[in-house]
Design a protein around this motif. Sequence first.
Motif, PDB file in Angstrom:
ATOM      1  N   MET A 165      32.388 -99.121-109.766  1.00  0.00           N
ATOM      2  CA  MET A 165      33.424 -99.930-109.146  1.00  0.00           C
ATOM      3  C   MET A 165      33.889-101.000-110.126  1.00  0.00           C
ATOM      4  N   ARG A 166      35.210-101.172-110.197  1.00  0.00           N
ATOM      5  CA  ARG A 166      35.784-102.215-111.032  1.00  0.00           C
ATOM      6  C   ARG A 166      36.747-103.037-110.194  1.00  0.00           C
ATOM      7  N   VAL A 167      36.655-104.354-110.333  1.00  0.00           N
ATOM      8  CA  VAL A 167      37.470-105.279-109.551  1.00  0.00           C
ATOM      9  C   VAL A 167      38.244-106.162-110.519  1.00  0.00           C
ATOM     10  N   PHE A 168      39.557-106.242-110.328  1.00  0.00           N
ATOM     11  CA  PHE A 168      40.421-107.046-111.183  1.00  0.00           C
ATOM     12  C   PHE A 168      41.145-108.079-110.308  1.00  0.00           C
ATOM     13  N   THR A 169      41.030-109.317-110.697  1.00  0.00           N
ATOM     14  CA  THR A 169      41.725-110.403-110.014  1.00  0.00           C
ATOM     15  C   THR A 169      42.917-110.805-110.867  1.00  0.00           C
ATOM     16  N   VAL A 197      44.234-108.810-105.732  1.00  0.00           N
ATOM     17  CA  VAL A 197      42.997-108.204-106.223  1.00  0.00           C
ATOM     18  C   VAL A 197      43.175-106.688-106.243  1.00  0.00           C
ATOM     19  N   TRP A 198      42.717-106.086-107.313  1.00  0.00           N
ATOM     20  CA  TRP A 198      42.708-104.618-107.433  1.00  0.00           C
ATOM     21  C   TRP A 198      41.259-104.163-107.429  1.00  0.00           C
ATOM     22  N   ILE A 199      40.912-103.365-106.409  1.00  0.00           N
ATOM     23  CA  ILE A 199      39.568-102.795-106.288  1.00  0.00           C
ATOM     24  C   ILE A 199      39.680-101.307-106.593  1.00  0.00           C
ATOM     25  N   ALA A 200      39.070-100.884-107.693  1.00  0.00           N
ATOM     26  CA  ALA A 200      39.120 -99.488-108.124  1.00  0.00           C
ATOM     27  C   ALA A 200      37.708 -98.925-108.146  1.00  0.00           C
ATOM     28  N   CYS A 201      37.507 -97.832-107.425  1.00  0.00           N
ATOM     29  CA  CYS A 201      36.175 -97.226-107.390  1.00  0.00           C
ATOM     30  C   CYS A 201      36.311 -95.721-107.288  1.00  0.00           C
ATOM     31  N   THR A 202      35.228 -95.045-107.601  1.00  0.00           N
ATOM     32  CA  THR A 202      35.222 -93.596-107.493  1.00  0.00           C
ATOM     33  C   THR A 202      35.065 -93.175-106.032  1.00  0.00           C
ATOM     34  N   LEU A 251      43.557-101.169-103.107  1.00  0.00           N
ATOM     35  CA  LEU A 251      42.326-100.389-103.142  1.00  0.00           C
ATOM     36  C   LEU A 251      42.679 -98.985-103.624  1.00  0.00           C
ATOM     37  N   SER A 252      42.108 -98.576-104.748  1.00  0.00           N
ATOM     38  CA  SER A 252      42.373 -97.251-105.306  1.00  0.00           C
ATOM     39  C   SER A 252      41.077 -96.459-105.397  1.00  0.00           C
ATOM     40  N   ILE A 253      41.144 -95.202-104.975  1.00  0.00           N
ATOM     41  CA  ILE A 253      40.002 -94.302-104.962  1.00  0.00           C
ATOM     42  C   ILE A 253      40.270 -93.199-105.974  1.00  0.00           C
ATOM     43  N   HIS A 254      39.392 -93.078-106.965  1.00  0.00           N
ATOM     44  CA  HIS A 254      39.597 -92.159-108.084  1.00  0.00           C
ATOM     45  C   HIS A 254      38.495 -91.107-108.123  1.00  0.00           C
ATOM     46  N   PRO A 255      38.767 -89.990-108.776  1.00  0.00           N
ATOM     47  CA  PRO A 255      37.687 -89.023-109.037  1.00  0.00           C
ATOM     48  C   PRO A 255      36.677 -89.601-110.023  1.00  0.00           C
ATOM     49  N   THR A 256      35.555 -88.956-110.142  1.00  0.00           N
ATOM     50  CA  THR A 256      34.541 -89.405-111.087  1.00  0.00           C
ATOM     51  C   THR A 256      35.063 -89.274-112.510  1.00  0.00           C
TER      52      THR A 256
END
Length: 377
Positions: free
Chosen positions: A1-5, A27-32, A131-136
């Motif tokens: 998980m990566r969080v960008f403010t 805030v951008w929350i990006a995780c798999t 909130l973004s959900i990405h593949p591995t």
Amino acid sequence: MRVFTVTGTQVQAGQDLPQALPESGYVWIACTRERFQADLTAIQNTLEHLTGQNLVDLHVSDLLNAQLPSRFDYSSHYDLMVFRRLAQRHNGAAALATHGLTLHGKRSGPPVLHRIDTSPVGFAVFDRILLSIHPTDCAVREAYASRLMANTPSAVQSTETADSRSTGARGVPDSPADMMLRIVSQMVDGYLDLRRELSRQLDHWQAELLNPRARFNRWDALLQARLGLHQLEALCDDQRTAVQTWTESLNSWGIGHDSAAERAHELLKIRSRDVLEHIERVMQHVRRLEHNTETAVQMHFNMQGNRTNDIMRTLTALTAIFLPLNLIAAVFGMNFEFMPWLHQARGFWWTLGGMGLIAISMGLIFWRKRYLARTGE
């Protein structure tokens, strides 16, 4: 998980869920997808704490679905965008998947089609949270995160060759919706890396199909290539529908009379139309490749038909040349006792000379009429 403010042009990166929103920014929350499923409760609680709302169960299922086609949906508090990417994997294990369809069995198509990964990327766009959900191991997330950090003022000042345009059109996004559109645009532009290799492979096959001296035997590979191109066209059509629906939904947004808000909303519309135009270009290229492949196949069979006609025409002309010679030989092969020239010393040579003259004359006539001419290659 990566969080960008993101605050103005400043970007701070972290790996923990935020406890509060910045005074100005988002805030951008990006995780798999696996991390999202494992930390779903914590993420839902964070969204509830920061926005007063959390994700609907059906939208959570959409974000967890790895086979969902590109689509757009919305609620009264956020927008949901699921966008299938066109990325190239470097491990040969990937297969082309569209709408849950995977090409199994013998892989005989172009190698580049086997490396195309069309896993969906999901976005939940709140007013101040993306909130973004990405593949591995999503290269799109890492590439855009690197670009985002590189476009901060401190990074630009430390780079001597920084382009002034990168801090403008390619600088830090103003809102979660703007960032979502930029990530989607990057996923669409990722097809450009695949286009050259795919075009080169299909052009090579087309040259083999149109070469009269070559015997083309890659029909299984060509069939797989046509099927893959058809799937890419269907995938791009879903992408276009999703982005077009998103663009139309921008007209229903409640925008105040603030000039800055109106300008930001107008820029969102412009960027949405730009993404839509890029998708149209990808679709046109895929359709052009599909059309060129189909045209090459038709031209191949037309050439084979013309070649067969030339062979039959030559054989027919040769048969016509030897037909009177066979007639003469048959006449003189009759078992009659009294026949002209039968008992003359020069009868054989006169007959043979006449047969040769007839053959040469008919050969010249047929050559003049181009019955024996070779078709230009």
